[in-house]
Design a protein around this motif. Sequence first.
Motif, PDB file in Angstrom:
ATOM      1  N   ARG A 374     -29.000  35.502  16.942  1.00 56.36           N
ATOM      2  CA  ARG A 374     -29.893  35.882  15.846  1.00 56.36           C
ATOM      3  C   ARG A 374     -31.320  36.125  16.351  1.00 56.36           C
ATOM      4  O   ARG A 374     -32.023  36.999  15.841  1.00 56.36           O
ATOM      5  CB  ARG A 374     -29.874  34.811  14.753  1.00 56.36           C
ATOM      6  CG  ARG A 374     -28.561  34.777  13.972  1.00 56.36           C
ATOM      7  CD  ARG A 374     -28.576  33.735  12.861  1.00 56.36           C
ATOM      8  NE  ARG A 374     -27.277  33.675  12.217  1.00 56.36           N
ATOM      9  CZ  ARG A 374     -27.060  33.942  10.918  1.00 56.36           C
ATOM     10  NH1 ARG A 374     -28.066  34.295  10.148  1.00 56.36           N
ATOM     11  NH2 ARG A 374     -25.850  33.849  10.414  1.00 56.36           N
ATOM     12  N   LEU A 375     -31.755  35.323  17.333  1.00 56.71           N
ATOM     13  CA  LEU A 375     -33.087  35.533  17.906  1.00 56.71           C
ATOM     14  C   LEU A 375     -33.165  36.900  18.583  1.00 56.71           C
ATOM     15  O   LEU A 375     -34.143  37.652  18.398  1.00 56.71           O
ATOM     16  CB  LEU A 375     -33.397  34.418  18.902  1.00 56.71           C
ATOM     17  CG  LEU A 375     -34.728  34.540  19.658  1.00 56.71           C
ATOM     18  CD1 LEU A 375     -35.910  34.546  18.693  1.00 56.71           C
ATOM     19  CD2 LEU A 375     -34.865  33.399  20.664  1.00 56.71           C
ATOM     20  N   LEU A 376     -32.155  37.248  19.364  1.00 59.69           N
ATOM     21  CA  LEU A 376     -32.142  38.549  20.039  1.00 59.69           C
ATOM     22  C   LEU A 376     -32.112  39.693  19.029  1.00 59.69           C
ATOM     23  O   LEU A 376     -32.805  40.709  19.201  1.00 59.69           O
ATOM     24  CB  LEU A 376     -30.949  38.642  20.979  1.00 59.69           C
ATOM     25  CG  LEU A 376     -30.988  37.748  22.226  1.00 59.69           C
ATOM     26  CD1 LEU A 376     -29.648  37.794  22.955  1.00 59.69           C
ATOM     27  CD2 LEU A 376     -32.122  38.167  23.154  1.00 59.69           C
ATOM     28  N   GLY A 381     -35.316  44.090  16.309  1.00 58.87           N
ATOM     29  CA  GLY A 381     -35.520  44.776  15.043  1.00 58.87           C
ATOM     30  C   GLY A 381     -36.870  45.465  14.968  1.00 58.87           C
ATOM     31  O   GLY A 381     -37.720  45.350  15.856  1.00 58.87           O
ATOM     32  N   PRO A 382     -37.113  46.166  13.860  1.00 61.17           N
ATOM     33  CA  PRO A 382     -38.346  46.963  13.721  1.00 61.17           C
ATOM     34  C   PRO A 382     -39.623  46.120  13.672  1.00 61.17           C
ATOM     35  O   PRO A 382     -40.689  46.612  14.037  1.00 61.17           O
ATOM     36  CB  PRO A 382     -38.118  47.712  12.406  1.00 61.17           C
ATOM     37  CG  PRO A 382     -37.082  46.917  11.663  1.00 61.17           C
ATOM     38  CD  PRO A 382     -36.209  46.319  12.715  1.00 61.17           C
ATOM     39  N   ALA A 388     -33.878  45.830  23.348  1.00 59.45           N
ATOM     40  CA  ALA A 388     -32.749  46.519  22.717  1.00 59.45           C
ATOM     41  C   ALA A 388     -31.818  45.479  22.092  1.00 59.45           C
ATOM     42  O   ALA A 388     -31.855  44.298  22.461  1.00 59.45           O
ATOM     43  CB  ALA A 388     -32.002  47.353  23.755  1.00 59.45           C
ATOM     44  N   PRO A 389     -30.973  45.873  21.146  1.00 57.38           N
ATOM     45  CA  PRO A 389     -30.019  44.910  20.576  1.00 57.38           C
ATOM     46  C   PRO A 389     -29.009  44.461  21.626  1.00 57.38           C
ATOM     47  O   PRO A 389     -28.637  45.234  22.516  1.00 57.38           O
ATOM     48  CB  PRO A 389     -29.330  45.700  19.455  1.00 57.38           C
ATOM     49  CG  PRO A 389     -30.201  46.886  19.212  1.00 57.38           C
ATOM     50  CD  PRO A 389     -30.873  47.202  20.512  1.00 57.38           C
ATOM     51  N   PRO A 390     -28.536  43.230  21.539  1.00 58.60           N
ATOM     52  CA  PRO A 390     -27.473  42.786  22.462  1.00 58.60           C
ATOM     53  C   PRO A 390     -26.160  43.463  22.102  1.00 58.60           C
ATOM     54  O   PRO A 390     -25.926  43.841  20.957  1.00 58.60           O
ATOM     55  CB  PRO A 390     -27.415  41.282  22.204  1.00 58.60           C
ATOM     56  CG  PRO A 390     -27.872  41.126  20.789  1.00 58.60           C
ATOM     57  CD  PRO A 390     -28.921  42.187  20.585  1.00 58.60           C
ATOM     58  N   LEU A 468     -38.630  26.695  19.831  1.00 57.58           N
ATOM     59  CA  LEU A 468     -39.716  26.626  20.806  1.00 57.58           C
ATOM     60  C   LEU A 468     -40.113  28.041  21.244  1.00 57.58           C
ATOM     61  O   LEU A 468     -41.307  28.341  21.404  1.00 57.58           O
ATOM     62  CB  LEU A 468     -39.299  25.801  22.014  1.00 57.58           C
ATOM     63  CG  LEU A 468     -40.375  25.670  23.103  1.00 57.58           C
ATOM     64  CD1 LEU A 468     -41.524  24.792  22.623  1.00 57.58           C
ATOM     65  CD2 LEU A 468     -39.788  25.107  24.399  1.00 57.58           C
ATOM     66  N   TRP A 469     -39.126  28.916  21.444  1.00 63.54           N
ATOM     67  CA  TRP A 469     -39.438  30.277  21.859  1.00 63.54           C
ATOM     68  C   TRP A 469     -40.298  30.977  20.805  1.00 63.54           C
ATOM     69  O   TRP A 469     -41.262  31.683  21.143  1.00 63.54           O
ATOM     70  CB  TRP A 469     -38.152  31.072  22.095  1.00 63.54           C
ATOM     71  CG  TRP A 469     -38.425  32.307  22.908  1.00 63.54           C
ATOM     72  CD1 TRP A 469     -38.299  32.457  24.258  1.00 63.54           C
ATOM     73  CD2 TRP A 469     -38.913  33.559  22.409  1.00 63.54           C
ATOM     74  NE1 TRP A 469     -38.686  33.716  24.644  1.00 63.54           N
ATOM     75  CE2 TRP A 469     -39.073  34.420  23.517  1.00 63.54           C
ATOM     76  CE3 TRP A 469     -39.248  34.035  21.143  1.00 63.54           C
ATOM     77  CZ2 TRP A 469     -39.540  35.730  23.399  1.00 63.54           C
ATOM     78  CZ3 TRP A 469     -39.720  35.340  21.018  1.00 63.54           C
ATOM     79  CH2 TRP A 469     -39.856  36.178  22.133  1.00 63.54           C
TER      80      TRP A 469
END
Length: 526
Positions: A374-376, A381-382, A388-390, A468-469
Motif C-alpha cells: 500500500r505504501l508503494l 500515485g498522483p 512507478a507502481p510495483p 516511520l517511513w
Amino acid sequence: MPDFDAIDSLLAAVGPEAGLPAPGVRRELREQARLSKAQVARALGVSPSTVAGWEGTREPSGEIRTRYAYLLDGLAAKLAVESESESEPGSEPEPDPVQEPEEAPAAAAVSPDPEEDGSGEGDDVESLAVPEPCVLCGRPAGSRVAGFAQHLDPADCRAVTRTASQAVPQAVAAPAPEAAEALARQEATPRTARPSGRSQGPARRAFQEPSGPADLIGEAVRAALSEHQGDVEAATAALLKRAIPDAMRLLDETRKGARYDIVAHPWIPDILRKQTSRGADQIWEARPKWTRHELPPGRHEVTALDVNGAYLSALKTHLPLGQLEHSAGLAHDRRRAGVHLITPPVWEHEAVLPNPIGQRDEPGPLWVTEPTLRLLLRLSGPKYGLCAPPEIHESYTSGATENLLEKFRVALKDARDAAIAAGDEVTLEYVKAMYSKFVSTMGESNYNRELYRPDWMHIIRSQAFANLWMKALKAHDEGLTVVRAMGTDELHVIGDWRRVFAEGRGVTEVKVKDAYAAAAGTGEGE
C-alpha cells in the motif's frame, strides 16, 4: 490387620470419569455466558491455551476434568434459569426477531458501525439473495460485509460443530434436567435471520465481571503490587512474565460484540513458514536501515528522535480476517489484505530518502506485506509520483478490515496515557510488554498458542516500518534534512523539527533520544 486405606483410595480413583459435552458445546456454553478463555482458565488453574484445547481436540482428565464438568454443569443451569426468567409465568412469550420481509430488496445497504469503522472505506452490510461461501469458514452465508460474504453471527461459522453436537448437552456430568431441556430447545429452534441494522443495546452478559478492558490492566497491576507488598521491581517482573496471557485476555474482552469473527489458527502457505527451525520465512518486512550518504555543506546539529509506541500505533492496520487464499495476476483489492509477490519499482531518491522496501541487496521479485504494498502504491500515485507502481505477480489474501484490533489498541493506549500522566512506571512497563510481546509471539511461538497468525505479525511489524517511513517523508517535505531512519522508532533530522512534530510521550508525539554534531564529509557524528 492389613491397611485398606491405600486400596480404598486406589479404588476410588478407578471410578468413571465425569461426563463432558462435545467440544463445540463447551465453547458455546462459555461464549453464551460471555466468559473469556482466560477467565475460565483462572478459575480452573490452567492456561487459556489449555481451555482452547478442550474446546478443540483435547480432553481433560482426573480431578481437573471433574472441576471442568462441574463448571459446565453450572453454566448450563444458570443459562437455563436466565432463559426461563425472561418471560413472566402465564404471560405471552416474546416474539422471535422479525425476519426480513420476502419483498425486501435483495441487497439493502446499512451504514457502517461508527465504533468499528474509522477508515472511511465503508464496511457496509448487505443481504444476499443467493448465499455465497463465507470468507471465514467457507459455508453459505446470507450477508456480505465490506464486499465479502460472511456470517454476521460468529456462531453460524460453527454450523458443522453445532449439528454434530445437538444431542450432547445431556452428557454434562449430572446435568440439571431443566438445563438440558433448555439447551435442547435452543439447538432445536431454527436460527432466525439477524436484522440488517445494528442492535439497540449490548448483548446480555450472564454473571459477567463488571470491569471493562481498561480495568483489567488496573486490576492486574493492583493485584501484583498487593501480592509483592508494594515492591515495585518484584511486581513489575511478575507482570512482565504474564504479559502474553494477559494481552490475550484483554483482546478477548475487547472483541466481545465485535462485528467480525476471526480465524485464529488458519492454514498457512509455505512462504509464511520458517525454512529451518531457527531460520526465517520468505516474507520481507521492509525494515528501514538507512543513513544519508552525504550531508549538505557545513557543520550541523543532528537530533535523533524517538517515535513513541511504534508497535502500538501499528495495531491499526489492514489485517486479513480468515484463511489466506491464493490469486495470481490480479490488481490490488483494497478490501483484502495479506502478502504479495511483487517486483518493486526503481527508487531514485536514495540520496535524500530511504527506499520504501528497505535496504535490500538482491534484485528481483520478493514477498512483501500489505502495508509495504500500500505504501508503494501510494507513493506511485498522483499525489506523490515518487516511483512507478510495483508489479504484483501473485498474492495470498483474505477479506480484511483496518479496525480489527482498534478497541484493543485504544484500551492499551488509554492505559499507557494514564500511566504516563500519573508517573506509574509499573503500569507503563506492563502495557509496553503486552503489546510488544503480543506482536512478537503471534507467529511460530511456543509462548502464545491461542493465536497463530504469522501473517498478522509480519503485517503489524511492516506497518510500524511504513509509519516511520511516512514520518521521514513528512520531515523531508517540511524542509528538514533526513539523516537516518532505523527500525520502527529512530529518525535523525537536521533543522527545527518541533515545527513539524509534536514533542512529548504520547503515541502521536516524539521525544529527543540524542543530539550530536555532524559535518559534510565526516561520515559519523562527532
